[in-house]
Design an enzyme around this catalytic site. Sequence first.
Site, PDB file in Angstrom:
ATOM      1  N   ARG A 170       0.827  -1.195  -0.008  1.00 44.26           N
ATOM      2  CA  ARG A 170      -0.082   0.164  -0.199  1.00 44.26           C
ATOM      3  C   ARG A 170       0.854   1.474  -0.030  1.00 44.26           C
ATOM      4  NH1 ARG A 170      -1.667  -3.640  -1.011  1.00 44.26           N
ATOM      5  NH2 ARG A 170      -3.766  -4.634  -0.288  1.00 44.26           N
ATOM      6  N   SER A 252     -10.405  -0.224   3.537  1.00 40.43           N
ATOM      7  CA  SER A 252      -9.927  -0.394   4.568  1.00 40.43           C
ATOM      8  C   SER A 252      -9.466   0.815   5.043  1.00 40.43           C
ATOM      9  CB  SER A 252      -8.741  -1.311   4.280  1.00 40.43           C
ATOM     10  OG  SER A 252      -9.186  -2.540   3.578  1.00 40.43           O
ATOM     11  N   GLU A 369      -5.071   4.160   6.015  1.00 40.99           N
ATOM     12  CA  GLU A 369      -4.644   3.814   4.699  1.00 40.99           C
ATOM     13  C   GLU A 369      -5.156   4.810   3.741  1.00 40.99           C
ATOM     14  OE1 GLU A 369      -5.645  -0.183   3.028  1.00 40.99           O
ATOM     15  OE2 GLU A 369      -6.397   0.939   1.291  1.00 40.99           O
TER      16      GLU A 369
HETATM   17  C1  FAD Z   1     -15.339  -0.145  -0.934  1.00 42.28           C
HETATM   18  C2  FAD Z   1     -13.899  -0.244  -1.351  1.00 42.28           C
HETATM   19  C3  FAD Z   1     -13.016  -1.079  -1.480  1.00 42.28           C
HETATM   20  C4  FAD Z   1     -11.446  -0.863  -1.536  1.00 42.28           C
HETATM   21  N1  FAD Z   1     -10.743  -1.955  -1.755  1.00 42.28           N
HETATM   22  C5  FAD Z   1      -9.438  -1.867  -2.197  1.00 42.28           C
HETATM   23  C6  FAD Z   1      -8.810  -3.009  -2.281  1.00 42.28           C
HETATM   24  O1  FAD Z   1      -9.014  -4.106  -2.123  1.00 42.28           O
HETATM   25  N2  FAD Z   1      -7.477  -2.639  -2.340  1.00 42.28           N
HETATM   26  C7  FAD Z   1      -6.665  -1.286  -2.563  1.00 42.28           C
HETATM   27  O2  FAD Z   1      -5.721  -1.316  -2.544  1.00 42.28           O
HETATM   28  N3  FAD Z   1      -7.487  -0.417  -2.354  1.00 42.28           N
HETATM   29  C8  FAD Z   1      -8.813  -0.378  -2.112  1.00 42.28           C
HETATM   30  N4  FAD Z   1      -9.629   0.545  -1.975  1.00 42.28           N
HETATM   31  C9  FAD Z   1      -9.005   1.908  -2.002  1.00 42.28           C
HETATM   32  C10 FAD Z   1      -9.187   2.455  -3.272  1.00 42.28           C
HETATM   33  O3  FAD Z   1     -10.205   1.975  -3.990  1.00 42.28           O
HETATM   34  C11 FAD Z   1      -7.868   2.541  -4.048  1.00 42.28           C
HETATM   35  O4  FAD Z   1      -6.733   3.015  -3.472  1.00 42.28           O
HETATM   36  C12 FAD Z   1      -7.881   3.211  -5.450  1.00 42.28           C
HETATM   37  O5  FAD Z   1      -6.791   2.850  -6.105  1.00 42.28           O
HETATM   38  C13 FAD Z   1      -8.177   4.766  -5.189  1.00 42.28           C
HETATM   39  O6  FAD Z   1      -8.394   5.317  -6.437  1.00 42.28           O
HETATM   40  P1  FAD Z   1      -9.080   6.544  -6.665  1.00 42.28           P
HETATM   41  O7  FAD Z   1      -9.113   6.883  -8.149  1.00 42.28           O
HETATM   42  O8  FAD Z   1     -10.369   6.809  -6.144  1.00 42.28           O
HETATM   43  O9  FAD Z   1      -8.050   7.637  -5.816  1.00 42.28           O
HETATM   44  P2  FAD Z   1      -8.529   8.963  -5.125  1.00 42.28           P
HETATM   45  O10 FAD Z   1      -9.392   8.693  -3.823  1.00 42.28           O
HETATM   46  O11 FAD Z   1      -9.488   9.767  -6.012  1.00 42.28           O
HETATM   47  O12 FAD Z   1      -7.122   9.459  -4.642  1.00 42.28           O
HETATM   48  C14 FAD Z   1      -6.424   8.655  -3.914  1.00 42.28           C
HETATM   49  C15 FAD Z   1      -4.776   9.484  -3.757  1.00 42.28           C
HETATM   50  O13 FAD Z   1      -4.322   9.247  -5.230  1.00 42.28           O
HETATM   51  C16 FAD Z   1      -4.141  10.620  -5.536  1.00 42.28           C
HETATM   52  N5  FAD Z   1      -4.272  10.414  -7.186  1.00 42.28           N
HETATM   53  C17 FAD Z   1      -5.441  10.073  -7.673  1.00 42.28           C
HETATM   54  N6  FAD Z   1      -5.474  10.093  -9.084  1.00 42.28           N
HETATM   55  C18 FAD Z   1      -4.229  10.578  -9.390  1.00 42.28           C
HETATM   56  C19 FAD Z   1      -3.396  10.710 -10.387  1.00 42.28           C
HETATM   57  N7  FAD Z   1      -3.945  10.355 -11.789  1.00 42.28           N
HETATM   58  N8  FAD Z   1      -2.191  11.209 -10.451  1.00 42.28           N
HETATM   59  C20 FAD Z   1      -1.713  11.689  -9.420  1.00 42.28           C
HETATM   60  N9  FAD Z   1      -2.307  11.140  -7.973  1.00 42.28           N
HETATM   61  C21 FAD Z   1      -3.488  10.760  -8.135  1.00 42.28           C
HETATM   62  C22 FAD Z   1      -5.146  11.582  -4.915  1.00 42.28           C
HETATM   63  O14 FAD Z   1      -4.411  12.845  -4.974  1.00 42.28           O
HETATM   64  C23 FAD Z   1      -4.971  10.966  -3.552  1.00 42.28           C
HETATM   65  O15 FAD Z   1      -3.733  11.343  -2.841  1.00 42.28           O
HETATM   66  C24 FAD Z   1     -11.080   0.437  -1.654  1.00 42.28           C
HETATM   67  C25 FAD Z   1     -11.895   1.701  -1.502  1.00 42.28           C
HETATM   68  C26 FAD Z   1     -13.212   1.417  -1.520  1.00 42.28           C
HETATM   69  C27 FAD Z   1     -14.098   2.648  -1.322  1.00 42.28           C
END
Ligand code: FAD
Length: 377
Positions: A170, A252, A369
């Site tokens: 992570r 998480s 996380e």
């Molecule tokens: C129901 C649920 C289940 C999940 N299960 C998992 C799992 O099994 N495993 C896991 O690892 N994660 C899990 N997650 C967490 C999440 O889905 C991941 O971390 C995912 O990659 C976040 O993507 P996002 O586009 O929503 O990022 P955001 O929430 O929009 O951003 C997260 C971070 O990344 C940065 N960011 C986003 N896009 C970019 C970009 N293009 N360039 C630079 N920085 C950027 C943002 O500034 C922020 O700091 C879960 C979340 C939920 C709600």
Amino acid sequence: MRLADLTTLRVGGDADVVVEPATEAELVEATRDAWDSGDEWLILGGGSNVVVGDEGFEGTVIHVVTRGIERVPAGEASLRPSAYLGERGVRLRVQAGEPWDDVVAHAVANGWAGIEALSGIPGSAGAAPIQNIGAYGQEVGSSLVAIEFLDYLSGEVERIPAPALGLGYRSSVLKQGRQGLVVAIELALSDDAAGRRALSHPIAYAQLAAAMGVRLGARVPVDELRQTVLELRASKGMIWDQSDPDSVSAGSFFTNPIVGENFARTLPREAPRWPTAPDEPDIAVPLGLPAAEPAVRSDYRVKLSAAWLIEHAGIGRGFALPGSRAAISSKHTLAIVNRGGATAEEVAELARYVQTRVFSEYGVRLQPEPVLVGVTL
Ligand SMILES: Cc1cc2nc3c(=O)[nH]c(=O)nc-3n(C[C@H](O)[C@H](O)[C@H](O)COP(=O)(O)OP(=O)(O)OC[C@H]3O[C@@H](n4cnc5c(N)ncnc54)[C@H](O)[C@@H]3O)c2cc1C
């Protein structure tokens, strides 16, 4: 615009400005403009790994929505990721705003293997490398070749090979402070089906193997594996779906703590623990010397189960502080959910309570996380 509407936890106040560039060129330009303005800026993908404070965000939010998956030439073999199997493979370039699960669905539909266990993870492809998303024994880092990155310091788009991203549990250099915008990611997937039903990479997670009725290490049809993962995730509220209150979360809320072996020995015998993967302990070997077993066994690091620590600190599924609209998911203790109308402060209050209980019971400080924006624990 209310940031609660752009995040899966549904908390967060207003942003001064939200831009949603439609093309990659516009995305890069809008990001450079935000940097040049000197104001605060925030990159947001699917909003599934952030907790935004009730005060909102004073500055520009760049909402990444650029989509597209294309096949690109395979490139140098040396850039093949570690989990690449066999001789035949495909290389994909995915724009940052593509929903991650659509990438997995596309790969599985085409019989390409390597990311099938990452089915159902919310969010965007561009965010996948930020914390090296992982689930059910797979991590994106095993299939990631490189990213295209608009670097905050240089203002230029560069291609960074995956080994330079410091991908870990992570974590990556991008989560640890290297600032910029992921414009696109490049993945290498196996394409060994040759007319037969495509098989997954070997299953590396006991619960998934058990659910599929096979042994660890077995390879099964990719589409069946995806289906099983989606079912397992749905049973834990880990597929974001507004009609499932247990999924209105940031996934998480705490990472599994990694502690020294000596400390791990002080925990109750039944506390689950796993030695960390061989690349996780920092054991420096001077150049020219053979790699030796570390003399002191306590150099080993041990990963603990945050869910076990929370449950055994007396915080069960569905727990909420009196009067609070934030709660522990009723399906799984690692997720904090918004039961409707919760504020970011209510979420933070519960998170702090969990941290305090676990610390006073076991001496372990749980780390969040999600990325906290205007929220402190
Ligand atoms: C129901 C649920 C289940 C999940 N299960 C998992 C799992 O099994 N495993 C896991 O690892 N994660 C899990 N997650 C967490 C999440 O889905 C991941 O971390 C995912 O990659 C976040 O993507 P996002 O586009 O929503 O990022 P955001 O929430 O929009 O951003 C997260 C971070 O990344 C940065 N960011 C986003 N896009 C970019 C970009 N293009 N360039 C630079 N920085 C950027 C943002 O500034 C922020 O700091 C879960 C979340 C939920 C709600």
